[in-house]
Design an enzyme around this catalytic site. Structure first.
Site, PDB file in Angstrom:
ATOM      1  N   TYR A   1      15.905   0.457 -42.095  1.00 46.87           N
ATOM      2  CA  TYR A   1      14.862   1.285 -42.713  1.00 46.87           C
ATOM      3  C   TYR A   1      14.892   2.655 -42.039  1.00 46.87           C
ATOM      4  O   TYR A   1      15.255   2.771 -40.864  1.00 46.87           O
ATOM      5  CB  TYR A   1      13.478   0.637 -42.554  1.00 46.87           C
ATOM      6  CG  TYR A   1      13.280  -0.609 -43.392  1.00 46.87           C
ATOM      7  CD1 TYR A   1      13.922  -1.803 -43.054  1.00 46.87           C
ATOM      8  CD2 TYR A   1      12.466  -0.603 -44.518  1.00 46.87           C
ATOM      9  CE1 TYR A   1      13.746  -2.948 -43.816  1.00 46.87           C
ATOM     10  CE2 TYR A   1      12.285  -1.746 -45.290  1.00 46.87           C
ATOM     11  CZ  TYR A   1      12.922  -2.915 -44.931  1.00 46.87           C
ATOM     12  OH  TYR A   1      12.750  -4.058 -45.693  1.00 46.87           O
ATOM     13  N   GLU A   2      14.500   3.695 -42.774  1.00 51.78           N
ATOM     14  CA  GLU A   2      14.729   5.056 -42.291  1.00 51.78           C
ATOM     15  C   GLU A   2      13.898   5.424 -41.059  1.00 51.78           C
ATOM     16  O   GLU A   2      14.147   6.445 -40.434  1.00 51.78           O
ATOM     17  CB  GLU A   2      14.515   6.075 -43.405  1.00 51.78           C
ATOM     18  CG  GLU A   2      13.101   6.178 -43.891  1.00 51.78           C
ATOM     19  CD  GLU A   2      13.010   7.007 -45.185  1.00 51.78           C
ATOM     20  OE1 GLU A   2      14.046   7.331 -45.768  1.00 51.78           O
ATOM     21  OE2 GLU A   2      11.887   7.310 -45.578  1.00 51.78           O
ATOM     22  N   SER A   3      12.934   4.578 -40.694  1.00 50.64           N
ATOM     23  CA  SER A   3      12.180   4.823 -39.474  1.00 50.64           C
ATOM     24  C   SER A   3      13.029   4.586 -38.227  1.00 50.64           C
ATOM     25  O   SER A   3      12.556   4.812 -37.119  1.00 50.64           O
ATOM     26  CB  SER A   3      10.950   3.921 -39.437  1.00 50.64           C
ATOM     27  OG  SER A   3      11.338   2.570 -39.621  1.00 50.64           O
ATOM     28  N   GLY A   4      14.247   4.084 -38.396  1.00 52.27           N
ATOM     29  CA  GLY A   4      15.128   3.912 -37.241  1.00 52.27           C
ATOM     30  C   GLY A   4      15.376   2.467 -36.858  1.00 52.27           C
ATOM     31  O   GLY A   4      16.069   2.192 -35.882  1.00 52.27           O
TER      32      GLY A   4
ATOM     33  N   HIS B   1      14.532  14.320 -45.565  1.00 54.53           N
ATOM     34  CA  HIS B   1      14.353  13.822 -44.191  1.00 54.53           C
ATOM     35  C   HIS B   1      15.522  14.240 -43.303  1.00 54.53           C
ATOM     36  O   HIS B   1      15.336  14.651 -42.154  1.00 54.53           O
ATOM     37  CB  HIS B   1      14.286  12.295 -44.183  1.00 54.53           C
ATOM     38  CG  HIS B   1      12.941  11.730 -44.519  1.00 54.53           C
ATOM     39  ND1 HIS B   1      11.804  12.485 -44.630  1.00 54.53           N
ATOM     40  CD2 HIS B   1      12.560  10.437 -44.749  1.00 54.53           C
ATOM     41  CE1 HIS B   1      10.790  11.692 -44.919  1.00 54.53           C
ATOM     42  NE2 HIS B   1      11.215  10.456 -44.997  1.00 54.53           N
TER      43      HIS B   1
END
Lengths: 257, 284
Positions: free
Chosen positions: A52-55, B104
């Protein structure tokens, strides 16, 4: 065992989950993509890597996250990296095999709009925007898209190119210097679609059980093409349905606060 | 210079009218307490930067404090749209705002470039994407070695960055854990940095590669338990998902928005946040 008692939404998620394998490294969008990826992980693809793009890399959430940055994702991840590292090393570096996206507006070439309805500078509706999607669309090995069909959502021409699919079709991606495959699969609540190898226009290759060609056309804003060897999507199995429903129940309980 | 101070003083000293400010946090560790203090102090004409402007920027936009918003995703995470920001963009209420929209990847690269002291960020991005047609700060340059055309955006250099973190030691060294997002870059890219922390402790009790910001890279550190609510602090209290859902209703019209802001922000204080997270605290 297969079940006859399922909703179009469940069929969509399950059909999407079947397209994922243990070897995939999947950059997961929130919503329908997230559900499909986790059903795959909980059924036939336990070793799939979900990012997920939160890392969070290699996450195995017990409930579906409400946002891309829920604590559950970090707690169950192999490792959690910073956001610049995520986008630079892992996405731009070419480590992602599948980017899995949803869409507010989609055209027949897999171009996605999640930015505005109407003119960008004077929008009728200001949507959240692209987030990570513009570069997920160009840097992932290939792109899967999942969305519910509607004439408002599946349109002849999108209002804004948030993320680039196949552009005007054909070799448009190559002409822009994009080396990845782009959209290779669209899974809706009614059908499975794949791009024509030459034109790159999405063609219906499989209808979900009980769905007619007319159902697909009535809920799609462009003139739909169907494959000559049109198939029927196998019904969900009991295991698939039970896994999805249990996941949704756990999720609802966890998010009710 | 005193590093430790009250949140009131940290905001008063470090955030001026007209500043370019980042209140960063990626779903996790969103500095709600600091944003609410800025609202109470009535700062105006701010340029606000954030990858994922959520409730706090929606509140600041709705209170008329914002001249320009620089962002890459303007939504209520997992819920939908930000109604106050939409109202400002679509209808100019309570004032018109300028927007500068990125992806982003672009913003993450731009923060990193800012922290690295570079004038711009270079990356492979915006290929075929519509944003480069509506944002003149999205440009390109050619790699001098391969000839590849790459995207370029200006680095982000805020006047001040606000973040929330787990804890600080008695010198003011700060530890961030869990989803660390873009906070380290946002702090190091800024001229001034203010950190609210859950707790001040004798020893950070961490490992060699942890995300630690040395005290000398910060302008002020304030102890504000619950300072991220309704966002969360990993391992200490959970995200208040119900509050995010509720915001969708509160922000739906001007009257309910303004009434909520008066009760929960203007007439409240940083100390009120601790009570708001009491039921969300992790049982040890």
């Amino acid at each position: 065992m297969t079940s006859l008692d399922f909703t179009p939404d469940e069929m969509m998620t399950i059909a999407a989950s079947r397209m994922l394998s243990n070897e995939d490294v999947c950059f997961v969008g929130i919503g329908a993509p997230s559900a499909a990826c986790n059903v795959a992980r909980l059924t036939h693809a336990p070793d799939i890597t979900l990012i997920y793009e939160s890392g969070t890399i290699g996450t195995t959430p017990d409930v579906l996250p409400l946002s891309i940055g829920d604590g559950e994702l970090c707690e169950t991840a192999l490792t959690t990296v910073s956001v610049p590292e995520m986008f630079r090393y892992w996405l731009q570096g070419g480590r992602i095999t599948i980017g899995f996206l949803g869409a507010a507006q989609l055209d027949k070439y897999g171009n996605i709009n999640t930015t505005v309805i109407g003119d960008y500078h004077k929008p009728t509706t200001r949507l959240p925007g692209g987030g990570g999607a513009p570069e997920i669309a160009s840097s992932s090995g290939e792109i899967y898209i999942t969305m519910k069909q509607s004439v408002r959502g599946m349109v002849e021409k999108i209002d804004f190119y948030t993320s680039f699919g196949h552009g005007d079709g054909g070799d448009h991606r190559q002409r822009l210097g994009i080396k990845t495959k782009g959209p290779t699969l669209l899974i809706t609540d009614l059908a499975i679609w794949r791009p024509n190898p030459e034109t790159k226009e999405f063609v219906v290759t499989s209808l979900h059980p009980g769905v007619t060609r007319d159902d697909v056309q009535k809920t799609c804003g462009w003139s739909v093409r169907f494959a000559d060897d049109l198939e029927t999507t196998p019904n969900p199995t009991d295991q698939e349905l039970q896994t999805l429903r249990a996941l949704k129940e756990r999720t609802a309980a966890a998010h009710s606060g | 210079m005193t590093l430790f101070c009250s949140l009131h003083d940290a905001v008063a000293d470090n955030l001026k009218d007209g500043d370019t400010a980042a209140f960063e946090g990626f779903t996790h560790l969103i500095p709600h307490a600091a944003a609410h203090e800025a609202i109470r102090q009535g700062r105006k004409d701010l340029t606000l930067i954030r990858m994922t402007p959520d409730l706090i920027y929606d509140q600041m936009v709705g209170m008329g404090m914002v001249e320009k918003l620089i962002f890459s995703y303007v939504g209520n995470p997992g819920v939908g749209l930000l109604r106050r920001t939409r109202d400002a963009i679509e209808n100019g209420w309570p004032r018109t705002i300028k927007i500068e929209e990125h992806s982003h990847a672009a913003m993450a690269n731009a923060y990193e470039a800012g922290a690295s002291g570079l004038p711009c960020a270079v990356f492979r991005g915006y290929l075929g994407a519509g944003l480069k047609d509506v944002n003149s700060n999205i440009r390109s340059l050619t790699c001098p070695f391969t000839g590849e055309e790459l995207a370029a955006v200006p680095s982000i250099r805020p006047d001040v960055t606000f973040i929330h973190a787990h804890r600080a030691d008695r010198k003011g060294n700060v530890l961030i854990e869990g989803i660390i997002g873009i906070q380290k870059e946002a702090v190091l890219a800024a001229n001034r940095a203010v950190v609210t922390v859950e707790q001040i402790v004798d020893d950070l009790d961490t490992h060699a590669n942890a995300c630690v910001l040395p005290h000398w890279s910060l302008s002020a550190v304030c102890e504000v338990p619950g300072g991220a609510h309704p966002s969360y602090t990993h391992g200490i209290y959970d995200r208040d998902n119900a509050a995010y859902l509720e915001w969708d209703k509160i922000s739906a019209d001007h009257d309910s928005f303004l009434a909520w802001m008066k009760t929960n922000v203007l007439d409240a204080s940083p100390e009120d946040l601790e009570a708001r997270v009491s039921r969300l605290r992790k049982v040890k």
